[in-house]
Design a protein around this motif. Sequence first.
Motif, PDB file in Angstrom:
ATOM      1  N   ARG A   1       6.205   6.932   7.780  1.00 13.65           N
ATOM      2  CA  ARG A   1       5.439   7.261   8.995  1.00 13.65           C
ATOM      3  C   ARG A   1       4.063   6.607   8.944  1.00 13.65           C
ATOM      4  NH1 ARG A   1       7.197  12.087  11.894  1.00 13.65           N
ATOM      5  NH2 ARG A   1       5.087  12.169  12.714  1.00 13.65           N
ATOM      6  N   ARG A   2       3.442   6.644   7.766  1.00 14.01           N
ATOM      7  CA  ARG A   2       2.125   6.021   7.617  1.00 14.01           C
ATOM      8  C   ARG A   2       2.214   4.523   7.861  1.00 14.01           C
ATOM      9  NH1 ARG A   2      -0.892   5.124   1.828  1.00 14.01           N
ATOM     10  NH2 ARG A   2      -2.234   3.408   2.534  1.00 14.01           N
ATOM     11  N   ALA A   3       3.242   3.883   7.293  1.00 15.58           N
ATOM     12  CA  ALA A   3       3.411   2.441   7.487  1.00 15.58           C
ATOM     13  C   ALA A   3       3.631   2.114   8.958  1.00 15.58           C
ATOM     14  CB  ALA A   3       4.594   1.942   6.652  1.00 15.58           C
ATOM     15  N   PHE A   4       4.443   2.923   9.639  1.00 16.13           N
ATOM     16  CA  PHE A   4       4.709   2.733  11.072  1.00 16.13           C
ATOM     17  C   PHE A   4       3.396   2.727  11.854  1.00 16.13           C
ATOM     18  CE2 PHE A   4       5.960   4.181  15.310  1.00 16.13           C
ATOM     19  CZ  PHE A   4       7.120   3.455  15.555  1.00 16.13           C
ATOM     20  N   ALA A   5       2.542   3.707  11.583  1.00 16.62           N
ATOM     21  CA  ALA A   5       1.260   3.807  12.281  1.00 16.62           C
ATOM     22  C   ALA A   5       0.320   2.660  11.907  1.00 16.62           C
ATOM     23  CB  ALA A   5       0.600   5.149  11.967  1.00 16.62           C
ATOM     24  N   ASP A   6       0.299   2.306  10.632  1.00 16.16           N
ATOM     25  CA  ASP A   6      -0.581   1.221  10.192  1.00 16.16           C
ATOM     26  C   ASP A   6      -0.190  -0.115  10.834  1.00 16.16           C
ATOM     27  OD1 ASP A   6      -1.962   2.999   8.638  1.00 16.16           O
ATOM     28  OD2 ASP A   6      -1.098   2.353   6.725  1.00 16.16           O
ATOM     29  N   ILE A   7       1.099  -0.322  11.033  1.00 20.47           N
ATOM     30  CA  ILE A   7       1.561  -1.556  11.674  1.00 20.47           C
ATOM     31  C   ILE A   7       1.121  -1.590  13.140  1.00 20.47           C
ATOM     32  CG2 ILE A   7       3.627  -2.781  12.467  1.00 20.47           C
ATOM     33  CD1 ILE A   7       4.946  -1.819   9.795  1.00 20.47           C
ATOM     34  N   LEU A   8       1.211  -0.454  13.824  1.00 23.27           N
ATOM     35  CA  LEU A   8       0.733  -0.394  15.212  1.00 23.27           C
ATOM     36  C   LEU A   8      -0.766  -0.670  15.267  1.00 23.27           C
ATOM     37  CD1 LEU A   8       2.700   2.722  16.530  1.00 23.27           C
ATOM     38  CD2 LEU A   8       3.183   0.306  16.965  1.00 23.27           C
ATOM     39  N   ASP A   9      -1.496  -0.095  14.318  1.00 22.28           N
ATOM     40  CA  ASP A   9      -2.938  -0.349  14.232  1.00 22.28           C
ATOM     41  C   ASP A   9      -3.216  -1.838  14.066  1.00 22.28           C
ATOM     42  OD1 ASP A   9      -5.088   1.329  14.542  1.00 22.28           O
ATOM     43  OD2 ASP A   9      -4.835   2.323  12.614  1.00 22.28           O
TER      44      ASP A   9
ATOM     45  N   THR B   1       7.231  10.401   4.627  1.00 25.83           N
ATOM     46  CA  THR B   1       5.810  10.483   4.987  1.00 25.83           C
ATOM     47  C   THR B   1       5.150   9.112   4.872  1.00 25.83           C
ATOM     48  OG1 THR B   1       5.658  12.785   4.260  1.00 25.83           O
ATOM     49  CG2 THR B   1       3.597  11.542   4.384  1.00 25.83           C
ATOM     50  N   ARG B   2       5.482   8.387   3.804  1.00 26.27           N
ATOM     51  CA  ARG B   2       4.910   7.044   3.639  1.00 26.27           C
ATOM     52  C   ARG B   2       5.437   6.081   4.704  1.00 26.27           C
ATOM     53  NH1 ARG B   2       6.361   5.134  -1.829  1.00 26.27           N
ATOM     54  NH2 ARG B   2       7.549   7.043  -2.242  1.00 26.27           N
TER      55      ARG B   2
ATOM     56  N   GLU C   1       0.818  -1.213   0.000  1.00 25.13           N
ATOM     57  CA  GLU C   1       0.000   0.000   0.000  1.00 25.13           C
ATOM     58  C   GLU C   1       0.856   1.269   0.000  1.00 25.13           C
ATOM     59  OE1 GLU C   1      -3.896  -1.823   2.382  1.00 25.13           O
ATOM     60  OE2 GLU C   1      -2.468  -0.498   3.404  1.00 25.13           O
ATOM     61  N   VAL C   2       1.956   1.264   0.759  1.00 26.08           N
ATOM     62  CA  VAL C   2       2.773   2.479   0.844  1.00 26.08           C
ATOM     63  C   VAL C   2       3.912   2.482  -0.181  1.00 26.08           C
ATOM     64  CG1 VAL C   2       2.241   2.757   3.293  1.00 26.08           C
ATOM     65  CG2 VAL C   2       4.345   1.566   2.617  1.00 26.08           C
ATOM     66  N   GLY C   3       4.143   1.350  -0.818  1.00 21.45           N
ATOM     67  CA  GLY C   3       5.190   1.276  -1.826  1.00 21.45           C
ATOM     68  C   GLY C   3       6.598   1.306  -1.263  1.00 21.45           C
ATOM     69  N   LEU C   4       6.777   0.762  -0.057  1.00 23.23           N
ATOM     70  CA  LEU C   4       8.088   0.714   0.576  1.00 23.23           C
ATOM     71  C   LEU C   4       8.384  -0.703   1.054  1.00 23.23           C
ATOM     72  CD1 LEU C   4       7.988   3.943   2.798  1.00 23.23           C
ATOM     73  CD2 LEU C   4       9.193   3.660   0.623  1.00 23.23           C
TER      74      LEU C   4
ATOM     75  N   GLY D   1       6.075 -13.605  20.598  1.00 24.42           N
ATOM     76  CA  GLY D   1       5.187 -12.819  19.739  1.00 24.42           C
ATOM     77  C   GLY D   1       5.641 -11.399  19.481  1.00 24.42           C
ATOM     78  N   ASN D   2       6.853 -11.052  19.911  1.00 25.08           N
ATOM     79  CA  ASN D   2       7.350  -9.679  19.756  1.00 25.08           C
ATOM     80  C   ASN D   2       8.020  -9.519  18.390  1.00 25.08           C
ATOM     81  OD1 ASN D   2       9.535  -7.560  21.825  1.00 25.08           O
ATOM     82  ND2 ASN D   2       8.128  -7.045  20.177  1.00 25.08           N
ATOM     83  N   MET D   3       7.353  -8.800  17.503  1.00 27.72           N
ATOM     84  CA  MET D   3       7.836  -8.637  16.133  1.00 27.72           C
ATOM     85  C   MET D   3       8.421  -7.238  15.915  1.00 27.72           C
ATOM     86  SD  MET D   3       7.230 -11.531  14.528  1.00 27.72           S
ATOM     87  CE  MET D   3       7.746 -12.276  16.076  1.00 27.72           C
ATOM     88  N   HIS D   4       9.406  -7.183  15.002  1.00 28.09           N
ATOM     89  CA  HIS D   4      10.051  -5.917  14.670  1.00 28.09           C
ATOM     90  C   HIS D   4       9.968  -5.652  13.163  1.00 28.09           C
ATOM     91  CE1 HIS D   4      11.396  -5.494  18.714  1.00 28.09           C
ATOM     92  NE2 HIS D   4      12.150  -6.579  18.673  1.00 28.09           N
ATOM     93  N   PRO D   5       8.804  -5.228  12.680  1.00 26.74           N
ATOM     94  CA  PRO D   5       8.708  -4.827  11.275  1.00 26.74           C
ATOM     95  C   PRO D   5       9.587  -3.605  11.039  1.00 26.74           C
ATOM     96  CG  PRO D   5       6.534  -5.150  12.261  1.00 26.74           C
ATOM     97  CD  PRO D   5       7.521  -5.130  13.373  1.00 26.74           C
ATOM     98  N   THR D   6      10.379  -3.639   9.986  1.00 27.34           N
ATOM     99  CA  THR D   6      11.313  -2.555   9.707  1.00 27.34           C
ATOM    100  C   THR D   6      11.040  -1.984   8.323  1.00 27.34           C
ATOM    101  OG1 THR D   6      13.002  -3.539  11.137  1.00 27.34           O
ATOM    102  CG2 THR D   6      13.746  -1.951   9.487  1.00 27.34           C
ATOM    103  N   ILE D   7      10.753  -0.695   8.297  1.00 21.63           N
ATOM    104  CA  ILE D   7      10.393  -0.006   7.063  1.00 21.63           C
ATOM    105  C   ILE D   7      11.644   0.654   6.495  1.00 21.63           C
ATOM    106  CG2 ILE D   7       8.890   1.756   6.064  1.00 21.63           C
ATOM    107  CD1 ILE D   7       7.537   1.265   9.165  1.00 21.63           C
TER     108      ILE D   7
END
Length: 465
Positions: free
Chosen positions: A398-406, A395-396, A364-367, A378-384
């Motif tokens: 930051r959006r991915a960071f927030a979407d992952i928390l969501d 900006t994208r 979705e964010v293209g990154l 269960g502790n995951m570390h998604p890295t953008i």
Amino acid sequence: MTTDALLTRLRAALGDGGVHVDPDITAGYRRDMMPLAPFGDPLAVVFPESTGQVQEVVRACAEHGVPIVPRGAGSGLSGAANAVDGCVVLVTTRMNRIVEIDADNRLAVVEPGVVNLDLRGAVEEHGLFYPPDPSSYDWCTIGGNLATNAGGLCCVKYGVTTDSVLGLDVVLADGELLRTGRRTVKGVAGYDLTKLFVGSEGTLGVITRATVALRPLPQAPGTVVAAFGTTAAAGTAVSRIVREGVVPSLMEIMDSVSIAAVEAHLKTELGAGGGCAALLLCQSDSGGEAARAELAKIEQICLDAGAELAHTTFDIAEGQLLLTARRAVLMALEVYGAWLTDDVCVPRTRITELIDACERISAEVGLRVAVVGHAGDGNMHPTIVYDPASEDEFTRARRAFADILDAGLALGGTVTGEHGVGKVKREWLAREIGPVGLRTHRAIKAALDPGNLFNLGSMFDPDPA
């Protein structure tokens, strides 16, 4: 009182070498490693060498109404050690003594500036083991580990930092010294103030000494690596390992993006071959037949769950190479750009759903989004990964960071498993704990730090308005 008066008092307490105001020096202490978190310009950076000096700094700043931001090595990933404008950054790295190692009672007394790996090496000489092992263990300090309740790769068996802490010395907002906990194995006298301060991110006081519990030095670990064609199969294996009651000393997972990055970086295939969707890495440090039995069971569970390859080794060098590959993920990703590491913990049965959500968010964010994590808890570390020179990509990201928390919250998880809230996840903490939880946090903060002296704006805004 004037700024000059405060600096004069600080220099009197710490000496000229303990107080720095040169912007070329103080700029290096404005922030930790989280690029999203806000930071300001400190008035001064101070380097106390004793509890007494910390008390003098706290009293001076309290009288002048100047906030204090405690800081360790700066390896944090939440902005918890970030300066605010006009503050005094109190750096504890010069308080780096291992005060005592009591082998008979299996404990150590350390100052906050001791590097995690140095403590591990020192107690190992006594046949003992300090379990918490954050990925930055070769340069992060015990004080920062305590402040954020850091975890690491061994959490599945040994727990996070708080599980190894018996007691603390803490300088409070009035400069008084509080001693919490005890040196005994058991003790339930009064509130558990030790656990209150561990993970408080420097918002309640400055930790100047810790009594930590040690364990017998484990055996050299054996290792299982299993490659899966789908993340679902890897998730099934994790759930079955947990259900079967096997407790490895380490259980890590890597997705296809992180595998590809590490293989390119280390110029190795990790035994996974092409098309691997997920890699599971497990170790047992039980020793002897117990370890062989544990790893044999894990290997069989992985194969039954659909692993395309499963390999067990008791060769220490081979096992270390696999572990090095896991620890090298962030470095491997740097070839693609800057990285932004998230920290989400979900129920172990929902790990693969989070990985799938990260794949969707990436599209979705293209990154590029790589996921590694501690499958055992269960502790995951998604890295953008993004181009820091591109405002659009940032900006994208930051959006991915927030979407992952969501996504993590939607899966019944928490917005931080070990990195902490800091200054980057305040709104997410409020969402997770709700208004009653937030009000309770503010009440504790107000009781211990009524002047809001410590780490202004970290974790939450103490002012409801």
